[in-house]
Design an enzyme around this catalytic site. Structure first.
Site, mmCIF file in Angstrom:
data_model
loop_
_atom_site.group_PDB
_atom_site.id
_atom_site.type_symbol
_atom_site.label_atom_id
_atom_site.label_comp_id
_atom_site.label_asym_id
_atom_site.label_seq_id
_atom_site.Cartn_x
_atom_site.Cartn_y
_atom_site.Cartn_z
ATOM 1 N N CYS A 42 0.831 -1.206 0.000
ATOM 2 C CA CYS A 42 0.000 0.000 0.000
ATOM 3 C C CYS A 42 0.865 1.255 0.000
ATOM 4 O O CYS A 42 1.724 1.445 0.852
ATOM 5 C CB CYS A 42 -0.977 -0.061 1.179
ATOM 6 S SG CYS A 42 -1.059 1.345 2.275
ATOM 7 N N CYS A 45 1.071 3.384 3.033
ATOM 8 C CA CYS A 45 1.839 2.758 4.113
ATOM 9 C C CYS A 45 3.334 2.968 3.879
ATOM 10 O O CYS A 45 4.084 3.254 4.815
ATOM 11 C CB CYS A 45 1.554 1.264 4.193
ATOM 12 S SG CYS A 45 -0.192 0.889 4.411
ATOM 13 N N ARG A 374 34.451 0.566 23.867
ATOM 14 C CA ARG A 374 34.974 1.466 22.834
ATOM 15 C C ARG A 374 36.089 0.810 22.007
ATOM 16 O O ARG A 374 35.893 -0.277 21.505
ATOM 17 C CB ARG A 374 35.412 2.801 23.462
ATOM 18 C CG ARG A 374 34.307 3.379 24.360
ATOM 19 C CD ARG A 374 34.530 4.816 24.773
ATOM 20 N NE ARG A 374 34.258 5.725 23.674
ATOM 21 C CZ ARG A 374 35.015 6.750 23.334
ATOM 22 N NH1 ARG A 374 36.111 7.007 24.006
ATOM 23 N NH2 ARG A 374 34.694 7.521 22.331
ATOM 24 N N HIS A 422 22.740 -4.692 10.963
ATOM 25 C CA HIS A 422 22.074 -3.394 11.085
ATOM 26 C C HIS A 422 22.587 -2.420 10.034
ATOM 27 O O HIS A 422 21.828 -1.666 9.437
ATOM 28 C CB HIS A 422 22.309 -2.796 12.471
ATOM 29 C CG HIS A 422 21.592 -3.526 13.565
ATOM 30 N ND1 HIS A 422 20.245 -3.785 13.514
ATOM 31 C CD2 HIS A 422 22.028 -4.048 14.730
ATOM 32 C CE1 HIS A 422 19.888 -4.437 14.601
ATOM 33 N NE2 HIS A 422 20.953 -4.611 15.353
ATOM 34 N N TRP A 445 27.116 10.541 8.834
ATOM 35 C CA TRP A 445 26.836 11.247 10.100
ATOM 36 C C TRP A 445 25.429 10.894 10.615
ATOM 37 O O TRP A 445 25.255 10.542 11.779
ATOM 38 C CB TRP A 445 26.960 12.760 9.875
ATOM 39 C CG TRP A 445 26.240 13.578 10.899
ATOM 40 C CD1 TRP A 445 26.637 13.813 12.179
ATOM 41 C CD2 TRP A 445 24.976 14.239 10.719
ATOM 42 N NE1 TRP A 445 25.695 14.586 12.823
ATOM 43 C CE2 TRP A 445 24.673 14.858 11.949
ATOM 44 C CE3 TRP A 445 24.085 14.371 9.654
ATOM 45 C CZ2 TRP A 445 23.499 15.600 12.141
ATOM 46 C CZ3 TRP A 445 22.922 15.109 9.843
ATOM 47 C CH2 TRP A 445 22.643 15.708 11.073
ATOM 48 N N HIS A 448 25.136 7.198 11.650
ATOM 49 C CA HIS A 448 25.840 6.977 12.914
ATOM 50 C C HIS A 448 24.955 7.467 14.076
ATOM 51 O O HIS A 448 24.852 6.808 15.106
ATOM 52 C CB HIS A 448 27.190 7.689 12.879
ATOM 53 C CG HIS A 448 28.098 7.356 14.021
ATOM 54 N ND1 HIS A 448 29.377 7.822 14.111
ATOM 55 C CD2 HIS A 448 27.916 6.608 15.146
ATOM 56 C CE1 HIS A 448 29.935 7.374 15.231
ATOM 57 N NE2 HIS A 448 29.064 6.650 15.889
ATOM 58 N N LYS A 467 25.951 7.529 24.794
ATOM 59 C CA LYS A 467 25.633 7.799 23.396
ATOM 60 C C LYS A 467 24.732 9.028 23.301
ATOM 61 O O LYS A 467 23.719 9.111 23.989
ATOM 62 C CB LYS A 467 24.895 6.598 22.798
ATOM 63 C CG LYS A 467 25.684 5.305 22.811
ATOM 64 C CD LYS A 467 26.536 5.184 21.576
ATOM 65 C CE LYS A 467 27.203 3.840 21.424
ATOM 66 N NZ LYS A 467 28.213 3.521 22.434
HETATM 67 P P1 FAD Z 1 31.070 5.578 18.656
HETATM 68 O O1 FAD Z 1 29.638 5.495 18.307
HETATM 69 O O2 FAD Z 1 31.929 4.448 18.260
HETATM 70 O O3 FAD Z 1 31.629 6.918 17.986
HETATM 71 C C1 FAD Z 1 33.025 7.196 17.943
HETATM 72 C C2 FAD Z 1 33.221 8.681 17.955
HETATM 73 O O4 FAD Z 1 32.660 9.253 16.784
HETATM 74 C C3 FAD Z 1 32.488 9.391 19.086
HETATM 75 O O5 FAD Z 1 33.283 9.398 20.231
HETATM 76 C C4 FAD Z 1 32.271 10.779 18.539
HETATM 77 O O6 FAD Z 1 33.434 11.560 18.714
HETATM 78 C C5 FAD Z 1 32.097 10.536 17.068
HETATM 79 N N1 FAD Z 1 30.698 10.487 16.654
HETATM 80 C C6 FAD Z 1 29.631 10.025 17.341
HETATM 81 N N2 FAD Z 1 28.513 10.137 16.609
HETATM 82 C C7 FAD Z 1 28.874 10.663 15.431
HETATM 83 C C8 FAD Z 1 28.168 11.014 14.258
HETATM 84 N N3 FAD Z 1 26.851 10.850 14.173
HETATM 85 N N4 FAD Z 1 28.861 11.528 13.232
HETATM 86 C C9 FAD Z 1 30.190 11.720 13.304
HETATM 87 N N5 FAD Z 1 30.914 11.406 14.384
HETATM 88 C C10 FAD Z 1 30.267 10.891 15.438
HETATM 89 N N6 FAD Z 1 27.188 -1.695 18.426
HETATM 90 C C11 FAD Z 1 26.110 -2.382 18.812
HETATM 91 O O7 FAD Z 1 25.986 -2.708 19.991
HETATM 92 N N7 FAD Z 1 25.113 -2.696 17.920
HETATM 93 C C12 FAD Z 1 25.205 -2.357 16.605
HETATM 94 O O8 FAD Z 1 24.323 -2.666 15.805
HETATM 95 C C13 FAD Z 1 26.353 -1.656 16.157
HETATM 96 N N8 FAD Z 1 26.533 -1.340 14.841
HETATM 97 C C14 FAD Z 1 27.705 -0.784 14.437
HETATM 98 C C15 FAD Z 1 27.939 -0.571 13.068
HETATM 99 C C16 FAD Z 1 29.144 -0.058 12.628
HETATM 100 C C17 FAD Z 1 29.369 0.137 11.139
HETATM 101 C C18 FAD Z 1 30.165 0.270 13.567
HETATM 102 C C19 FAD Z 1 31.488 0.819 13.102
HETATM 103 C C20 FAD Z 1 29.941 0.064 14.921
HETATM 104 C C21 FAD Z 1 28.733 -0.466 15.363
HETATM 105 N N9 FAD Z 1 28.488 -0.705 16.726
HETATM 106 C C22 FAD Z 1 27.347 -1.342 17.128
HETATM 107 C C23 FAD Z 1 29.423 -0.201 17.754
HETATM 108 C C24 FAD Z 1 28.925 1.132 18.291
HETATM 109 O O9 FAD Z 1 28.359 1.935 17.263
HETATM 110 C C25 FAD Z 1 30.059 1.952 18.904
HETATM 111 O O10 FAD Z 1 31.089 2.058 17.980
HETATM 112 C C26 FAD Z 1 30.613 1.378 20.185
HETATM 113 O O11 FAD Z 1 29.565 1.134 21.086
HETATM 114 C C27 FAD Z 1 31.608 2.359 20.832
HETATM 115 O O12 FAD Z 1 30.923 3.570 21.103
HETATM 116 P P2 FAD Z 1 31.634 4.927 21.384
HETATM 117 O O13 FAD Z 1 31.071 5.519 22.609
HETATM 118 O O14 FAD Z 1 33.106 4.776 21.363
HETATM 119 O O15 FAD Z 1 31.197 5.911 20.174
#
Ligand code: FAD
Length: 514
Positions: A42, A45, A374, A422, A445, A448, A467
Site C-alpha cells: 500500500c 503505508c 569502545r 544493522h 553522520w 551513525h 551515546k
Molecule cells: P562511537 O559510536 O563508536 O563513535 C566514535 C566517535 O565518533 C564518538 O566518540 C564521537 O566523537 C564521534 N561520533 C559520534 N557520533 C557521530 C556522528 N553521528 N557523526 C560523526 N561522528 C560521530 N554496536 C552495537 O551494539 N550494535 C550495533 O548494531 C552496532 N553497529 C555498528 C555498526 C558499525 C558500522 C560500527 C562501526 C559500529 C557499530 N556498533 C554497534 C558499535 C557502536 O556503534 C560503537 O562504535 C561502540 O559502542 C563504541 O561507542 P563509542 O562511545 O566509542 O562511540
C-alpha cells in the site's frame, strides 16, 4: 540476514509482530502499545513508514510506558491476526492500553496525524486518559502545584527536581518527563503558566523554561542553548548524579587500571587522534582480516575496495601513506580470484625506512573506561568519517566510493556480526541515493546518529561515554535549531561545516603515536 517484515526491520525501534509473538508482545503487557497495521503493497503505508520509524526513535526512551509495533497484513501468515483485530484498511492505528487481555482489539485511532510531533502528542493524550491501572513505569504527567512541590521537597531527600514552566497547551513538559523516565535520581514535573504562586515564587517570565528546584529560596534556571524539549532532556540526563536505571554509577576509580591493563591517557574529547586512525588500520588489516585464511569472491572485492580508499584518502604520515600505496599496488597486481591472507600479510609487513604501517594498537580518543568498551568500533567510525571528509576535500569523482567500501568491508569482515546486519539494513534503505560527496559525509553522520540513538542505554555503552545525538549542543551550538513548532532540527550546512573541520587532516592530533 536481518528479520525483515515488510516495511520495517529489526534495526528500527518498532516491534515487528507475527503470529508467534503477538500474544507475548501485546497482551498483559505492563506498557501500552501503539500498533500500525499495514500492507507492504500500500502506497500510503510506504509513505507513512519513515514517519513511524522516526517516531519510534524519537520516543525510544518512553518504551517502558509505551512502545510502537507494526504488522504486515499483506503477509499471509499474519492474516489471522489482522482479521482478529478487524482491520479492513491500511494503514490503521490502534492504541492498546497496558494490561490488555487477549480478546482486546484496542482503540481505533481514526484520522491520526501523519507527522512525528502530532503522533507524539496523541500518545501523550492517550497515556493521560489511560484507564486504571496505567503503565506502572509511566511517571505522573499532570500539572503540579505549589502545595504539591512543598510537600515533595520535604520528603525527597535531595533528589533532583526539575520544573518545566509552560503554557497550558504545551506538550514540552510531558515530553521531557517521559524522556527522563529511565533515569534515576531526578523527578520532572510540569508547571502551567496559570500556576501563579510558583510562577511568581521563581519569578518565571519565559514559557517554556526549566528550573532546578531545591527549596523556596534555592533554585536555578537550567542553562540551555534553546528553550525546547531536546535541549532540556539532553541537559537533565547529564546532570551530576543522574544516571540511567540499572546502570552502575560511573566512578572515577573506573579509570584506575590494574597492572595488566594499559595506563589511562587523558585526552581531548573534542578532537580526533591519528593514533586511533592508525590503530584502526592495524587492527583491521592485521587482526580482523587474519581470521580469513583465504579471501575470494565478495570478500576479495571488499578488501580491494577498502585498501583502495585507504590508499586514496587516508590522511596519514608519509611512511604510512607509502605503505598503503604499496599494499594497494600489490593487490591490484594480483590477477587471481582468491588470495591467501598469508601472502597479503607479507605485503603488509614489507617495510622500509620510509614505508611502514603501524604495528600496534593505541587508543586515544577511543579509550574506554574499561577494556571491553569502545576501542575498535569507535575507531572504525572515526576512520570512515575521516575518509568521507577526505574524499570531499580532494574532490573525488565518485560520491559512493567510500560508503560502498565501508558497506562491503563491514559486510565481509567486521567482527561484530549484528552490527553488520544493522548496517546492511541502513545501507539498503538509502545509501544508493547518495549523489554527492557532501551527501556522503552527511549520510554517514546521520546513520551513525541512528545507531547512537538505538544503542543509548544498552549494556555495551561505556557509562563515561553515553551515546548522544552528535555533535551535541555544547560541541556545535550552530548545528542545532528549532522548527517553527519547536521541534529540534539540525542545520545540515552547519553540521557539514563542523564535520569538515572536525575530521580534517589539519585538525588531527598526533600525540602518542606508537
Ligand atoms: P562511537 O559510536 O563508536 O563513535 C566514535 C566517535 O565518533 C564518538 O566518540 C564521537 O566523537 C564521534 N561520533 C559520534 N557520533 C557521530 C556522528 N553521528 N557523526 C560523526 N561522528 C560521530 N554496536 C552495537 O551494539 N550494535 C550495533 O548494531 C552496532 N553497529 C555498528 C555498526 C558499525 C558500522 C560500527 C562501526 C559500529 C557499530 N556498533 C554497534 C558499535 C557502536 O556503534 C560503537 O562504535 C561502540 O559502542 C563504541 O561507542 P563509542 O562511545 O566509542 O562511540
Amino acid at each position: 540476514g536481518g528479520v525483515r517484515a515488510g516495511l520495517y526491520s529489526e534495526s528500527d525501534q518498532v516491534a515487528i509482530l507475527s503470529p508467534d509473538n503477538v500474544d507475548a508482545v501485546l497482551f498483559n503487557s505492563p506498557s501500552a502499545a501503539l500498533l500500525e497495521f499495514y500492507a507492504s503493497w500500500c502506497g500510503h503505508c510506504v509513505a507513512f513508514s519513515p514517519v513511524w520509524k522516526k517516531l519510534a526513535l524519537d520516543i525510544k526512551e518512553w518504551k517502558l510506558a509505551v512502545y510502537l509495533a507494526a504488522i504486515d497484513c499483506a503477509d499471509e501468515s499474519n492474516r489471522a491476526v489482522c482479521v482478529r483485530f478487524g482491520i479492513t484498511g491500511y494503514p490503521s492505528l490502534r492504541f492498546l492500553p497496558a494490561f490488555s487481555s487477549n480478546d482486546s482489539t484496542g482503540e481505533d485511532l481514526r484520522g491520526f496525524s501523519r507527522d512525528v510531533a502530532g503522533l507524539r502528542h496523541l500518545i501523550i493524550d492517550k497515556l493521560e486518559s489511560h484507564k486504571h491501572p496505567g503503565p506502572p513505569a509511566c511517571p505522573p504527567l499532570e500539572k503540579t502545584s505549589a502545595r504539591e512541590i512543598d510537600s515533595y521537597v520535604e520528603n525527597s531527600r535531595g533528589q533532583n527536581l526539575a520544573l518545566v514552566f509552560e503554557e497550558d497547551d504545551s506538550y514540552v513538559g510531558r515530553e521531557v518527563i517521559l524522556d527522563l523516565l529511565q533515569y534515576e535520581n531526578i523527578t520532572v514535573r510540569r508547571v502551567l503558566r496559570s500556576e501563579e504562586e510558583l510562577v511568581s515564587r521563581l519569578s518565571v517570565t519565559d514559557f517554556p523554561s526549566v528550573y532546578l528546584y531545591k527549596t523556596h529560596t534555592n533554585f536555578t534556571r537550567l542553562p540551555v542553548l534553546k528553550e525546547a524539549r531536546a535541549f532540556y532532556s539532553y541537559a537533565l540526563q547529564r546532570l551530576p548524579g543522574v544516571v540511567r536505571e540499572g546502570k552502575p554509577r560511573p566512578e572515577v576509580s573506573d579509570f584506575i587500571r590494574n597492572e595488566t591493563e594499559e595506563q589511562w591517557r587523558p585526552f581531548n574529547k573534542t578532537r580526533v587522534y591519528m593514533s586511533d586512525l592508525e590503530s584502526a588500520l592495524h587492527y583491521s588489516l592485521r587482526v580482523e582480516l587474519a581470521s580469513h585464511l583465504v579471501i575470494s569472491g565478495e570478500a576479495l572485492i571488499a578488501l580491494r575496495g577498502y585498501v583502495s580508499v585507504l590508499d586514496k584518502y587516508f590522511p596519514g604520515r608519509p611512511p604510512v601513506k607509502n605503505a598503503l600505496k604499496a599494499v594497494n599496488d600489490w593487490l591490484q597486481k594480483q590477477k587471481v580470484t582468491s588470495i591467501n591472507y598469508s601472502d597479503f600479510r607479507e605485503a603488509l609487513d614489507t617495510t622500509s625506512a620510509d614505508s611502514y604501517l603501524p604495528k600496534a594498537v593505541r587508543w586515544m580518543g577511543c579509550q574506554g573506561s574499561k577494556q571491553h568498551y569502545r576501542g575498535y568500533p569507535c575507531a572504525m567510525w572515526t576512520l570512515f568519517h575521516t575518509l568521507t571528509v577526505q574524499a570531499l576535500e580532494t574532490e573525488s569523482k565518485d560520491p559512493q566510493e567510500v560508503l560502498q567500501a565501508m558497506r562491503r568491508y563491514v559486510s565481509s569482515f567486521f567482527g561484530c556480526r549484528p552490527c553488520a546486519v544493522h548496517f546492511k539494513n541502513m545501507a539498503q534503505e538509502s545509501m544508493d541515493n547518495v549523489n554527492s560527496l557532501r551527501a556522503a559525509v552527511l549520510w554517514l553522520w546521520s546513520r551513525h546518529n541512528r545507531v547512537n540513538a538505538r544503542l543509548a542505554g544498552e549494556l555495551s555503552e561505556d557509562p563515561h561515554f553515553p551515546k548522544v545525538q552528535w555533535p551535541p549542543p555544547d560541541l556545535c551550538p550552530a548545528c542545532h535549531s528549532l522548527k517553527p513548532g519547536g521541534e529540534h532540527t539540525w542545520l545540515q550546512d552547519e553540521v557539514l561545516a563542523f564535520l569538515r573541520n572536525y575530521y580534517s587532516a589539519q585538525h588531527l592530533l598526533h600525540d602518542f603515536l606508537s
